[in-house]
Design a protein around this motif. Structure first.
Motif, PDB file in Angstrom:
ATOM      1  N   GLU A 564      -9.563  -2.511  -3.516  1.00  0.00           N
ATOM      2  CA  GLU A 564      -9.779  -2.617  -4.963  1.00  0.00           C
ATOM      3  C   GLU A 564      -8.793  -1.764  -5.763  1.00  0.00           C
ATOM      4  O   GLU A 564      -8.633  -1.954  -6.978  1.00  0.00           O
ATOM      5  N   ARG A 565      -8.101  -0.842  -5.073  1.00  0.00           N
ATOM      6  CA  ARG A 565      -7.182   0.046  -5.790  1.00  0.00           C
ATOM      7  C   ARG A 565      -5.733  -0.430  -5.730  1.00  0.00           C
ATOM      8  O   ARG A 565      -4.955  -0.173  -6.641  1.00  0.00           O
ATOM      9  N   GLY A 566      -5.333  -1.056  -4.654  1.00  0.00           N
ATOM     10  CA  GLY A 566      -3.938  -1.430  -4.546  1.00  0.00           C
ATOM     11  C   GLY A 566      -3.605  -2.078  -3.217  1.00  0.00           C
ATOM     12  O   GLY A 566      -4.492  -2.585  -2.509  1.00  0.00           O
ATOM     13  N   GLU A 567      -2.300  -2.062  -2.878  1.00  0.00           N
ATOM     14  CA  GLU A 567      -1.804  -2.739  -1.684  1.00  0.00           C
ATOM     15  C   GLU A 567      -1.076  -1.740  -0.780  1.00  0.00           C
ATOM     16  O   GLU A 567      -0.581  -0.701  -1.234  1.00  0.00           O
ATOM     17  N   PHE A 568      -0.961  -2.118   0.499  1.00  0.00           N
ATOM     18  CA  PHE A 568      -0.360  -1.254   1.500  1.00  0.00           C
ATOM     19  C   PHE A 568       0.516  -2.108   2.412  1.00  0.00           C
ATOM     20  O   PHE A 568       0.039  -3.079   3.009  1.00  0.00           O
ATOM     21  N   LEU A 569       1.801  -1.752   2.491  1.00  0.00           N
ATOM     22  CA  LEU A 569       2.736  -2.411   3.404  1.00  0.00           C
ATOM     23  C   LEU A 569       3.233  -1.360   4.387  1.00  0.00           C
ATOM     24  O   LEU A 569       3.559  -0.233   3.990  1.00  0.00           O
ATOM     25  N   ARG A 587       1.047   0.831  -2.925  1.00  0.00           N
ATOM     26  CA  ARG A 587       1.211   0.218  -4.240  1.00  0.00           C
ATOM     27  C   ARG A 587      -0.059   0.392  -5.073  1.00  0.00           C
ATOM     28  O   ARG A 587      -1.158   0.141  -4.597  1.00  0.00           O
ATOM     29  N   ARG A 588       0.124   0.874  -6.300  1.00  0.00           N
ATOM     30  CA  ARG A 588      -0.953   0.958  -7.297  1.00  0.00           C
ATOM     31  C   ARG A 588      -2.163   1.749  -6.790  1.00  0.00           C
ATOM     32  O   ARG A 588      -3.309   1.337  -6.947  1.00  0.00           O
TER      33      ARG A 588
END
Length: 613
Positions: A564-569, A587-588
């Motif tokens: 819900e908070r952001g993305e992870f690569l 991210r974010r």
């Protein structure tokens, strides 16, 4: 604060337990009866050994199943008690622990318990000893410490008082605030234990899963605050039933135990500052203040001669610059952005690559080192040449080294200038810093590592997670500084697989653009950890990703997560002995670690190691 420890906490024979307790700096010891009964030492020799070691014998325990019994059973119990009181006189112990009856009580009548405990008090007084009555959490009729307090108040005998045990109180969810209503002179002894938050029967929880303060989930700061405000000023002892502690080296375990009591004093001091100190008489010594670390100063990799080139090549492929060799020491520096990796060239037989040391950015290195010393972390000697930046180091429970470094100008430590190429961080570096470090821990000292990170480094434990691997479950415990400036992940692999590189160490570097970092690494010839198509098909089903983006992830062997908070690569290198590297992009505001991807990574590493791909 007078410190004590029960011999049940430690492995070994009775004399080994006493020597380990004294070596760790304890003031006193509780004698657990089975340890004495199985010892060949007669009472006079045990007493003499304690004197020689400079420790007191504070408590003889346990005496069980006394009160609430028939008159015939009581006569037998009083006979047992006289024999134990005589033994205590020969040992030089003046207090006996009496547990509330579990097995032989036939009546819940408090008046009967009061009468029988008063008669026991008479016998104790005749022998010059005291009885500390403890409410066991699973007592048949007395399981609540407030209930025990009412009984002791009614007994009204100078030789009968309380033993308060944090486990028996907190495991039942009892509020410890009522401790402040117990007269201080009636609290004869206090035992401390922490425990993980588990849902299981109380007896099994108590007998197998207690841990030292700071290693579990109990609010011992609140408990200690109430205890101190009661006016109690006697021993604070550890009574820890734990299968692991009973199998590990008693001298190391005793040091971990003493560290936990030093930490407990810090918690007690904070509780008094927060909630008031009226009525407190016990002197507690807070630890030297230290702000939590604000970043990784460096990561040191140690490897034998034939293995270091693999580390150098992989770091180059990830975009790191060669900072050259140190002017006086056999080490070299590789850096990118604010991430610094030191390769130790000093040991030709060091074995496969592994993380040997971590450096942390702290505001005051001397305060950090002083705090670590108070917490019994052994110092690491380090030779310093003329003009070298001082780095103060200590040894962690897993034998790795921890150094405290000053925060340098523009975020670059002063010691970087000691290397021949002295790299300067570029504004457009794809890697910006060390994001987190995963360290494999042996089963013997996992709990000790958690306490070390909490007390010495000022990191906060986050909820633990069990990750499925082909070789068993891996317990993962995140320790982090406020805001995630420093993240350590402690991994406990199945006992038989601790040495397996699949379960080993890894260093994760934060990136501004994981896709660009992966493309650069591929151009430079990096061997990525291969991730199978099944993973990417599952990603598509879970996240409904843009097809072009999904194909890019698949092509570059990038992994992905979203919350819900952001993305992870992120992507991984192949294992280099016992260590591998990871590039992560958050991210974010994403704050996790891609936990759903961990089983996939572990399976891929296991497959590579087994030669199945």
């Amino acid at each position: 604060m007078k410190t004590s420890i029960a011999t049940v906490c430690l492995s070994g024979t009775l004399d080994e337990k006493l020597r380990a307790s004294a070596a760790a700096g304890f003031d006193g010891v509780e004698i657990f009866e089975p340890d004495f009964v199985s010892s060949p030492l007669p009472p006079r020799d045990v007493a003499a050994l304690a004197v020689d070691l400079g420790i007191t014998l504070d408590l003889y325990q346990p005496f069980r199943d006394f009160e609430g019994v028939s008159e015939e059973k009581l006569r037998h119990n009083l006979r047992r008690a006289r024999a134990k009181f005589d033994l205590m006189n020969r040992l030089g112990i003046d207090t006996m622990l009496l547990c509330s009856n579990v097995g032989t009580a036939v009546s819940s009548d408090d008046a009967l318990a009061v009468d029988q405990l008063r008669r026991l008090g008479d016998v104790a007084a005749d022998n010059g000893v005291r009885v500390a009555y403890e409410a066991l959490a699973w007592g048949r009729f007395v399981a609540d410490y407030e209930h025990a307090a009412r009984i002791v108040r009614s007994v009204d005998h100078p030789a009968v008082g309380h033993c308060l045990d944090s486990f028996h109180i907190l495991s039942r969810g009892w509020d410890p605030v009522a401790i402040e209503t117990i007269p201080a002179d009636k609290i004869f002894f206090v035992q401390m234990a922490d425990a993980p938050g588990l849902t299981m029967d109380l007896l099994s929880w108590s007998r197998h899963h207690r841990v030292f303060p700071g290693e579990g989930a109990f609010d011992l700061a609140d408990f200690m605050g109430h205890l101190l405000r009661s006016g109690y000023d006697g021993p604070v002892s550890l009574e820890i039933f734990n299968d692991t502690f009973r199998r590990t080296d008693p001298f190391r375990t005793a040091i971990d135990a003493m560290r936990s009591l030093e930490w407990l004093q810090e918690l007690a001091s904070e509780a008094l500052d927060r909630d008031g100190s009226e009525g407190a008489h016990m002197r507690v010594e807070p630890l030297p203040e230290m702000d939590p670390p604000v970043g990784f100063n460096f990561v040191e990799i140690r490897a034998e001669d034939g293995q270091r080139d693999r580390v150098r090549t992989t770091l180059y492929q990830l975009g790191f610059d060669d900072g050259g060799s140190h002017r006086t020491k056999p080490v070299e520096l590789w850096a990118q952005g604010g991430a610094r990796v030191v390769i130790n060239n000093g040991d030709a037989t060091a074995g496969a690559p592994a993380v040997a040391a971590l450096g942390f950015d702290v505001a005051d290195t001397h305060a950090a080192a002083e705090r670590a010393a108070r917490l019994l972390a052994p110092p690491v000697p380090r030779e310093e040449g003329a003009g070298d930046e001082p780095l103060l180091g200590v040894r962690a429970p897993d034998s790795s080294e921890v150094f405290f470094g000053r925060i340098g100008a523009a975020g670059v430590p002063a010691w970087v200038a000691e290397f021949e190429n002295a790299p300067v961080p570029a504004a457009d570096s794809l890697v910006t810093r060390v994001d987190h470090v995963n360290l494999a821990q042996s089963w013997e000292y996992f709990d000790a590592a958690v306490l070390f990170c909490t007390s010495v480094l000022g990191l906060d434990p986050q909820p633990s997670l069990d990750v499925a691997a082909p070789t068993g479950l891996v317990r993962s415990q995140v320790m982090s500084a406020p805001g995630g400036a420093v993240r350590l992940v402690l991994n406990l692999a199945p006992a038989e697989n601790v040495a397996n590189p699949v379960q080993a160490q890894h260093v994760a570097f934060a990136s501004t653009d994981a896709v660009a970092a992966a493309k650069r690494a591929r151009q430079r010839g990096l061997s990525f950890l291969p991730i199978g198509d099944n993973y990417y098909d599952d990603l598509d089903s879970r996240f409904d990703l843009d097809p072009a983006f999904l194909e890019q992830l698949r092509e570059l062997q990038l992994m992905y997560d979203r919350d819900e908070r952001g993305e992870f690569l992120h992507f991984y290198t192949e294992s280099l002995g016992s260590v591998f590297f990871e590039i992560v992009e958050r991210r974010r505001g994403y704050a996790g670690y891609g936990a759903t991807n961990a089983p996939v990574r572990l399976a891929a590493q296991h497959t590579r190691r087994a030669g199945l791909s």
